[in-house]
Design an enzyme around this catalytic site. Structure first.
Site, short mmCIF file in Angstrom:
data_model
loop_
_atom_site.label_atom_id
_atom_site.label_comp_id
_atom_site.label_asym_id
_atom_site.label_seq_id
_atom_site.Cartn_x
_atom_site.Cartn_y
_atom_site.Cartn_z
CE1 TYR A 136 -6.32 13.18 -0.58
CE2 TYR A 136 -4.13 13.96 -1.09
CZ TYR A 136 -5.05 12.94 -1.03
OH TYR A 136 -4.69 11.67 -1.42
CB THR B 175 -9.40 10.66 -3.17
OG1 THR B 175 -8.64 11.27 -2.10
CG2 THR B 175 -10.08 9.40 -2.67
CE1 TYR C 15 -8.62 6.13 3.68
CE2 TYR C 15 -8.63 4.25 5.17
CZ TYR C 15 -8.26 5.55 4.88
OH TYR C 15 -7.54 6.28 5.80
CG HIS D 147 -5.26 1.95 6.19
ND1 HIS D 147 -4.22 1.34 5.54
CD2 HIS D 147 -5.51 3.10 5.51
CE1 HIS D 147 -3.85 2.08 4.50
NE2 HIS D 147 -4.60 3.16 4.45
CG HIS E 113 -1.94 1.13 1.13
ND1 HIS E 113 -3.22 0.95 0.65
CD2 HIS E 113 -1.84 2.45 1.42
CE1 HIS E 113 -3.87 2.11 0.68
NE2 HIS E 113 -3.06 3.03 1.15
CB CYS E 114 3.21 2.81 -1.54
SG CYS E 114 3.53 1.56 -2.77
NE ARG F 137 -9.76 11.71 6.96
CZ ARG F 137 -8.69 11.23 6.31
NH1 ARG F 137 -8.17 11.91 5.30
NH2 ARG F 137 -8.17 10.07 6.64
CG ASP G 139 -0.75 5.39 3.57
OD1 ASP G 139 -1.20 6.19 4.40
OD2 ASP G 139 -1.12 5.36 2.38
O1 LIG Z 1 -3.55 6.90 1.67
C1 LIG Z 1 -4.30 6.35 2.45
O2 LIG Z 1 -4.40 5.11 2.54
C2 LIG Z 1 -5.11 7.19 3.32
C3 LIG Z 1 -5.54 8.43 2.98
C4 LIG Z 1 -5.54 9.01 1.60
C5 LIG Z 1 -6.39 8.21 0.67
O3 LIG Z 1 -6.79 7.10 0.95
C6 LIG Z 1 -6.76 8.78 -0.64
O4 LIG Z 1 -6.53 9.97 -0.89
O5 LIG Z 1 -7.31 8.01 -1.44
C7 LIG Z 1 -6.12 9.24 4.03
O6 LIG Z 1 -6.54 8.65 5.07
O7 LIG Z 1 -6.18 10.49 3.87
#
Ligand SMILES: O=C(O)/C=C(\CC(=O)C(=O)O)C(=O)O
Length: 304
Positions: free
Chosen positions: A50, A78, A158, A182, A32-33, A131, A251
């Site tokens: 973001y 995302t 997730y 996670h 997971h990265c 979020r 991550d």
């Molecule tokens: O990178 C992760 O695993 C967790 C993230 C970012 C995410 O999941 C994303 O932007 O898709 C988080 O909790 O902000």
């Protein structure tokens, strides 16, 4: 210089992570990265919630080598929405040592799916963290699931623990292997044997197609950025209960961390605390990710 400016509170990843004391087994996979941008080549999505810094494939490969890992599973974040170009670029420059998890829309063409598969994509991600993203309706996600099932792909989900009760039936209706990011973000102020985490354990126990990543103690811990002691019992419980269905990842580059930035080498040194035997470490870091992301290669070496 990227065409984008990171959020004002963006924390940059650790620039000098320690060399881990724990030596991962040969062929270990960081499952997971992410790669981000560069924004002037692979723009971040307009609908993102973001804006990260750039985090390149070459920097990811350098971390992989520094930590003693051999392969990566790169997960679409995302901030890139359903534009998987940065992911595909990294996969195509990985020499077959990276696989991907993409974000796709229900109307993606068959040709685009085939191109993603050819690049090394082996799953899609459904993100329910409010979020981060406005999740698609269940019927749209079911359409995506039916579109990717013939490719043998799986679905990475997730979500936050408090949302599991309302999502549970949808998750168990999905027709593929499911990998939970996670551990479903447990509230570690509550007990492992408490109702909230035991609902997640029931999900894994009653559904053999469900896997879990035991990653991201830095996101979950309430005891601060040293040892993440409060997360260890949760991750160790999952590893010991479901040793064939767990994955681990750094991550990196740790998007949206606000309290601190973890040392990736220290994260690696946590592995023996959650997977306390060489056999569990081999499954967590090598066998399980190879079976899921490089099945042909694994079966050629070890039989089906
Ligand atoms: O990178 C992760 O695993 C967790 C993230 C970012 C995410 O999941 C994303 O932007 O898709 C988080 O909790 O902000």
């Amino acid at each position: 210089m990227s065409a984008f400016t990171p959020d004002a509170d963006w924390l940059h990843w650790h620039l000098s992570p320690k060399k881990p004391d724990f030596v991962p087994p040969e062929g270990a996979v960081d499952a997971h990265c992410h790669v981000f941008g560069p924004g002037d080549q692979f723009p971040f999505a307009p609908e993102r919630k973001y804006t990260p810094c750039d985090a390149s494939k070459d920097q990811l490969w350098a971390l992989r080598d520094h930590l003693g890992f051999s392969r990566n599973v790169i997960v679409q974040a995302t901030c890139h929405g359903a534009d998987n170009r940065a992911l595909v670029d990294a996969l195509e420059h990985s020499g077959g040592l990276a696989r991907g998890v993409a974000t796709v829309r229900p109307d993606i063409s068959d040709e685009e799916l085939q191109a993603l598969h050819a690049a090394g994509v082996r799953g899609v991600r459904f993100n329910f963290v409010k979020r981060l993203v406005d999740a698609l309706p269940f019927d749209s996600l079911h359409t995506v699931a039916e579109r990717i099932k013939p490719l043998g792909w799986h679905i990475v989900i997730y979500f936050e623990a408090q949302e599991l009760p309302e999502l549970y039936d949808f998750f168990t209706s999905l027709p593929t292997t499911i990998v939970v990011d996670h551990m479903g973000r447990p509230d570690v102020s509550k007990p492992v044997e408490g109702e909230e985490f035991q609902l997640f354990i029931r999900l894994l126990r009653e559904n053999s197609n469900f896997w879990s990543k035991v990653s991201c103690p830095e996101r979950l811990s309430l005891t601060g950025p040293d040892t993440y002691d409060d997360v260890v019992p949760f991750a160790r419980h999952v590893v010991e209960q479901f040793p064939e269905r767990v994955l681990w990842g750094t991550d990196w580059p740790h998007p949206n961390m606000k309290s601190h930035m973890p040392d990736d080498g220290a994260l690696v040194d946590m592995i023996p605390r959650i997977a306390p035997t060489p056999e569990l470490q081999q499954k967590l870091l090598v066998e399980n990710p190879m079976r899921l992301y490089w099945p042909e290669e694994w079966e050629a070496q070890h039989g089906a």
